[in-house]
Write a protein that holds these residues in place. Sequence first.
Motif, PDB file in Angstrom:
ATOM      1  N   HIS A 187       0.856  -1.180   0.000  1.00 50.64           N
ATOM      2  CA  HIS A 187       0.000   0.000   0.000  1.00 50.64           C
ATOM      3  C   HIS A 187       0.899   1.240   0.000  1.00 50.64           C
ATOM      4  O   HIS A 187       1.789   1.359   0.844  1.00 50.64           O
ATOM      5  CB  HIS A 187      -0.905   0.010   1.222  1.00 50.64           C
ATOM      6  CG  HIS A 187      -1.988  -1.024   1.177  1.00 50.64           C
ATOM      7  ND1 HIS A 187      -3.273  -0.757   0.762  1.00 50.64           N
ATOM      8  CD2 HIS A 187      -1.961  -2.355   1.467  1.00 50.64           C
ATOM      9  CE1 HIS A 187      -4.000  -1.851   0.808  1.00 50.64           C
ATOM     10  NE2 HIS A 187      -3.236  -2.842   1.235  1.00 50.64           N
ATOM     11  N   VAL A 188       0.661   2.142  -0.952  1.00 55.96           N
ATOM     12  CA  VAL A 188       1.487   3.344  -1.060  1.00 55.96           C
ATOM     13  C   VAL A 188       0.581   4.569  -1.104  1.00 55.96           C
ATOM     14  O   VAL A 188      -0.603   4.489  -1.463  1.00 55.96           O
ATOM     15  CB  VAL A 188       2.389   3.303  -2.309  1.00 55.96           C
ATOM     16  CG1 VAL A 188       3.403   2.175  -2.203  1.00 55.96           C
ATOM     17  CG2 VAL A 188       1.562   3.160  -3.586  1.00 55.96           C
ATOM     18  N   TYR A 189       1.150   5.714  -0.733  1.00 51.94           N
ATOM     19  CA  TYR A 189       0.427   6.977  -0.777  1.00 51.94           C
ATOM     20  C   TYR A 189       0.563   7.600  -2.166  1.00 51.94           C
ATOM     21  O   TYR A 189       1.642   7.587  -2.764  1.00 51.94           O
ATOM     22  CB  TYR A 189       0.973   7.936   0.270  1.00 51.94           C
ATOM     23  CG  TYR A 189       0.695   7.516   1.692  1.00 51.94           C
ATOM     24  CD1 TYR A 189      -0.602   7.482   2.192  1.00 51.94           C
ATOM     25  CD2 TYR A 189       1.740   7.146   2.550  1.00 51.94           C
ATOM     26  CE1 TYR A 189      -0.860   7.093   3.500  1.00 51.94           C
ATOM     27  CE2 TYR A 189       1.497   6.758   3.859  1.00 51.94           C
ATOM     28  CZ  TYR A 189       0.187   6.729   4.320  1.00 51.94           C
ATOM     29  OH  TYR A 189      -0.070   6.346   5.611  1.00 51.94           O
ATOM     30  N   VAL A 190      -0.553   8.148  -2.650  1.00 48.59           N
ATOM     31  CA  VAL A 190      -0.571   8.763  -3.979  1.00 48.59           C
ATOM     32  C   VAL A 190      -1.464  10.005  -3.939  1.00 48.59           C
ATOM     33  O   VAL A 190      -2.256  10.187  -3.007  1.00 48.59           O
ATOM     34  CB  VAL A 190      -1.118   7.784  -5.047  1.00 48.59           C
ATOM     35  CG1 VAL A 190      -0.192   6.591  -5.223  1.00 48.59           C
ATOM     36  CG2 VAL A 190      -2.531   7.322  -4.677  1.00 48.59           C
ATOM     37  N   ALA A 191      -1.338  10.838  -4.948  1.00 52.28           N
ATOM     38  CA  ALA A 191      -2.194  12.014  -5.055  1.00 52.28           C
ATOM     39  C   ALA A 191      -3.622  11.585  -5.380  1.00 52.28           C
ATOM     40  O   ALA A 191      -3.856  10.839  -6.334  1.00 52.28           O
ATOM     41  CB  ALA A 191      -1.673  12.957  -6.142  1.00 52.28           C
ATOM     42  N   ALA A 192      -4.565  12.063  -4.601  1.00 53.16           N
ATOM     43  CA  ALA A 192      -5.981  11.750  -4.827  1.00 53.16           C
ATOM     44  C   ALA A 192      -6.577  12.844  -5.690  1.00 53.16           C
ATOM     45  O   ALA A 192      -7.353  13.687  -5.228  1.00 53.16           O
ATOM     46  CB  ALA A 192      -6.712  11.631  -3.497  1.00 53.16           C
ATOM     47  N   TYR A 193      -6.197  12.841  -6.964  1.00 55.14           N
ATOM     48  CA  TYR A 193      -6.545  13.951  -7.842  1.00 55.14           C
ATOM     49  C   TYR A 193      -8.011  13.944  -8.252  1.00 55.14           C
ATOM     50  O   TYR A 193      -8.523  14.942  -8.753  1.00 55.14           O
ATOM     51  CB  TYR A 193      -5.660  13.938  -9.093  1.00 55.14           C
ATOM     52  CG  TYR A 193      -5.883  12.726  -9.981  1.00 55.14           C
ATOM     53  CD1 TYR A 193      -6.864  12.738 -10.956  1.00 55.14           C
ATOM     54  CD2 TYR A 193      -5.142  11.571  -9.828  1.00 55.14           C
ATOM     55  CE1 TYR A 193      -7.093  11.634 -11.751  1.00 55.14           C
ATOM     56  CE2 TYR A 193      -5.355  10.463 -10.605  1.00 55.14           C
ATOM     57  CZ  TYR A 193      -6.332  10.494 -11.574  1.00 55.14           C
ATOM     58  OH  TYR A 193      -6.564   9.384 -12.347  1.00 55.14           O
ATOM     59  N   GLY A 194      -8.710  12.850  -8.058  1.00 54.46           N
ATOM     60  CA  GLY A 194     -10.126  12.794  -8.403  1.00 54.46           C
ATOM     61  C   GLY A 194     -10.362  12.210  -9.784  1.00 54.46           C
ATOM     62  O   GLY A 194      -9.418  11.982 -10.543  1.00 54.46           O
ATOM     63  N   PRO A 195     -11.632  11.980 -10.162  1.00 55.15           N
ATOM     64  CA  PRO A 195     -11.927  11.415 -11.487  1.00 55.15           C
ATOM     65  C   PRO A 195     -11.651  12.411 -12.593  1.00 55.15           C
ATOM     66  O   PRO A 195     -11.591  13.620 -12.361  1.00 55.15           O
ATOM     67  CB  PRO A 195     -13.428  11.091 -11.394  1.00 55.15           C
ATOM     68  CG  PRO A 195     -13.960  12.056 -10.384  1.00 55.15           C
ATOM     69  CD  PRO A 195     -12.857  12.233  -9.376  1.00 55.15           C
ATOM     70  N   ASP A 196     -11.491  11.894 -13.813  1.00 52.75           N
ATOM     71  CA  ASP A 196     -11.311  12.770 -14.976  1.00 52.75           C
ATOM     72  C   ASP A 196     -12.515  13.682 -15.138  1.00 52.75           C
ATOM     73  O   ASP A 196     -13.649  13.327 -14.800  1.00 52.75           O
ATOM     74  CB  ASP A 196     -11.129  11.938 -16.249  1.00 52.75           C
ATOM     75  CG  ASP A 196      -9.729  11.373 -16.375  1.00 52.75           C
ATOM     76  OD1 ASP A 196      -8.864  11.750 -15.568  1.00 52.75           O
ATOM     77  OD2 ASP A 196      -9.513  10.549 -17.290  1.00 52.75           O
ATOM     78  N   ARG A 197     -12.254  14.845 -15.680  1.00 53.01           N
ATOM     79  CA  ARG A 197     -13.338  15.774 -15.991  1.00 53.01           C
ATOM     80  C   ARG A 197     -14.172  15.214 -17.152  1.00 53.01           C
ATOM     81  O   ARG A 197     -13.665  14.468 -18.002  1.00 53.01           O
ATOM     82  CB  ARG A 197     -12.783  17.131 -16.382  1.00 53.01           C
ATOM     83  CG  ARG A 197     -11.867  17.745 -15.339  1.00 53.01           C
ATOM     84  CD  ARG A 197     -12.624  18.233 -14.113  1.00 53.01           C
ATOM     85  NE  ARG A 197     -13.398  19.432 -14.427  1.00 53.01           N
ATOM     86  CZ  ARG A 197     -14.170  20.076 -13.552  1.00 53.01           C
ATOM     87  NH1 ARG A 197     -14.291  19.607 -12.320  1.00 53.01           N
ATOM     88  NH2 ARG A 197     -14.812  21.160 -13.904  1.00 53.01           N
ATOM     89  N   THR A 198     -15.424  15.576 -17.178  1.00 51.86           N
ATOM     90  CA  THR A 198     -16.309  15.132 -18.247  1.00 51.86           C
ATOM     91  C   THR A 198     -16.974  16.338 -18.883  1.00 51.86           C
ATOM     92  O   THR A 198     -16.990  17.431 -18.328  1.00 51.86           O
ATOM     93  CB  THR A 198     -17.392  14.179 -17.720  1.00 51.86           C
ATOM     94  OG1 THR A 198     -18.161  14.847 -16.705  1.00 51.86           O
ATOM     95  CG2 THR A 198     -16.759  12.918 -17.120  1.00 51.86           C
ATOM     96  N   GLY A 199     -17.546  16.132 -20.045  1.00 47.82           N
ATOM     97  CA  GLY A 199     -18.216  17.190 -20.767  1.00 47.82           C
ATOM     98  C   GLY A 199     -18.015  16.993 -22.256  1.00 47.82           C
ATOM     99  O   GLY A 199     -17.327  16.055 -22.688  1.00 47.82           O
TER     100      GLY A 199
END
Length: 336
Positions: A187-199
């Motif tokens: 288990h490693v720490y990573v950036a929780a950048y969120g889902p890709d943008r949509t549109g």
Amino acid sequence: MRRSALAFVAFLAAAPVAAQEVAPATAPPLTVDAINAADLATIPAQYVATTDDDVAERQPDPAVVRLQVLLDRAGASPGVIDGFDGDNVRKAVVAFELMLGVPTDGVLDPDIIAALETGDPVIGEYQVTQDDVDAIGPDIPTDYAEMATRDFLGYTSLGEELGERFHMTPDLLAAINPGAGFAAGDHVYVAAYGPDRTGEVARIEADKSLRQVRAYDAAGTLLVAYPATIGSEDNPSPSGSHIVEGVAPMPTYTYNPKVNFQQGDNTSVLTIPPGPNGPVGSMWIDLSEPTFGIHGTPEPSKIDKTGSHGCVRLTNWDANELAKMVKPGVPVDFVG
């Protein structure tokens, strides 16, 4: 939309301050807890340019890591998340201001901070899989003739693979995971950048002066903005308006020195295999101007820092996100 472009020009003309000595960093140590609890108000309201020597001695700032992740989540990409303030970060702040419909001064003021903040952690956890480990390949040659002998130009380390997946530099990934072996099951720490943008993108601007790509929907709303490398002095990008003709994930790349540029001693036409470490990265958005496209890169940390060969270069993840929102026929306006 022309007013928006002019606002960006005015921002870049006024915001960066000439290189100068800066005070020693006062940021807390770079830990996951420090990043998740960082106060964005500790970041200077406006970016102050530093000399190369200053930058070399700096350490990633937990608050800047937090800011970069929050901007990325909002669709105002700072490029690679590395914990360092700079031009790409401040252009992302301006893009976020445009999204909010507020004056574009590039200042990280309390209102902008409040609009960005969600209160959620910006660092999460990821479990390394065996597929991650098995996907790592040999080092990538720099010579195109040698590249052409390969079947795939993949990642050469788990740091590179996971860094791109989570929009981070391998150095930042290593820094927040001291002592990690990155073995399957870890288990490693990573950036929780969120889902890709949509549109649905209706128009794209490739701004050569600001070195940024901006995509708008049919109502003129700014959906996403990305730092970009757009051409070079020797190989300038086209001007005017062009059309998206298609999207090609994991593209091969045809090198033709008579049409493109001279790479090393290679004088023959070569077909470079696909892969995130290929010359055009993991995505190609084809334009109606022959040989030109919007594409990824094998070196995300160099976006907006080195010239391209006339095309528009984004990080692989930004190119992949944009490709999901465009269709053939979308106009691409080269401005600036």
